[in-house]
Motif scaffolding. Structure first.
Motif, mmCIF file in Angstrom:
data_model
loop_
_atom_site.group_PDB
_atom_site.id
_atom_site.type_symbol
_atom_site.label_atom_id
_atom_site.label_comp_id
_atom_site.label_asym_id
_atom_site.label_seq_id
_atom_site.Cartn_x
_atom_site.Cartn_y
_atom_site.Cartn_z
ATOM 1 N N VAL A 18 25.186 75.292 -4.916
ATOM 2 C CA VAL A 18 24.180 74.236 -5.010
ATOM 3 C C VAL A 18 22.776 74.799 -4.796
ATOM 4 O O VAL A 18 21.833 74.408 -5.476
ATOM 5 C CB VAL A 18 24.503 73.096 -4.010
ATOM 6 C CG1 VAL A 18 23.361 72.107 -3.915
ATOM 7 C CG2 VAL A 18 25.790 72.394 -4.417
ATOM 8 N N ARG A 23 20.844 73.856 -12.279
ATOM 9 C CA ARG A 23 21.467 72.537 -12.368
ATOM 10 C C ARG A 23 20.898 71.736 -13.526
ATOM 11 O O ARG A 23 19.728 71.871 -13.883
ATOM 12 C CB ARG A 23 21.327 71.792 -11.056
ATOM 13 C CG ARG A 23 19.971 71.246 -10.795
ATOM 14 C CD ARG A 23 19.960 70.327 -9.573
ATOM 15 N NE ARG A 23 18.619 69.854 -9.368
ATOM 16 C CZ ARG A 23 17.807 70.269 -8.411
ATOM 17 N NH1 ARG A 23 18.218 71.167 -7.563
ATOM 18 N NH2 ARG A 23 16.592 69.792 -8.314
ATOM 19 N N HIS A 32 26.046 71.966 -11.242
ATOM 20 C CA HIS A 32 25.424 73.187 -10.705
ATOM 21 C C HIS A 32 26.256 74.360 -11.194
ATOM 22 O O HIS A 32 27.481 74.360 -11.023
ATOM 23 C CB HIS A 32 25.438 73.179 -9.175
ATOM 24 C CG HIS A 32 24.696 72.033 -8.570
ATOM 25 N ND1 HIS A 32 23.380 72.125 -8.194
ATOM 26 C CD2 HIS A 32 25.078 70.777 -8.278
ATOM 27 C CE1 HIS A 32 22.991 70.968 -7.690
ATOM 28 N NE2 HIS A 32 24.007 70.131 -7.728
#
Length: 127
Positions: A18, A23, A32
């Motif tokens: 993340v 993303r 992601h």
């Protein structure tokens, strides 16, 4: 069902994907994608194919809705990984890590809509 060798299990890897990954989002999901370079800070799980994980928060709905969305997304990811294994130009590399975060719109989306959104996000990320 997502095969065990393709599941992302470590919370540290979820955080890394993340934070470090690129993303793209849609109405129903945020995808992601992180493909680490081989090196000293690369994760140990670089073999065995792409790894994928899900984040389905309470914002999506109650437990029944969240589990239904999770099942749909796991099936979508399994299909994408299987398709990539036989494709000449796959979207996911063998060392890719993917985290799909469900948005509240995913509660009312069909499996086909979820698959289209995830594929569209992955294609935009793999350019």
């Amino acid at each position: 069902m997502l095969a065990p060798e393709h599941r992302l299990r470590s919370s540290a890897l979820f955080s890394t994907v993340v934070k470090k990954g690129a993303r793209k989002g849609s109405r129903t999901v945020v995808v992601h994608l992180w493909t680490p370079e081989a090196g000293p800070d690369a994760p140990l799980e670089l073999t065995g194919g792409p790894r994928a994980g899900l984040i389905v928060s309470k914002a999506v709905g109650n437990a029944v809705v969240r589990h239904a969305v999770s099942r749909k997304l796991r099936a979508v990811l399994a299909t994408i990984i299987d398709d990539d294994a036989t494709a000449a130009s796959p979207q996911l590399q063998e060392t890719s890590f993917v985290v799909v975060r469900a948005l509240p719109g995913s509660a009312k989306a069909s499996s086909k809509e979820l698959e289209a959104d995830v594929r569209r996000c992955l294609s935009r990320l793999s350019r």
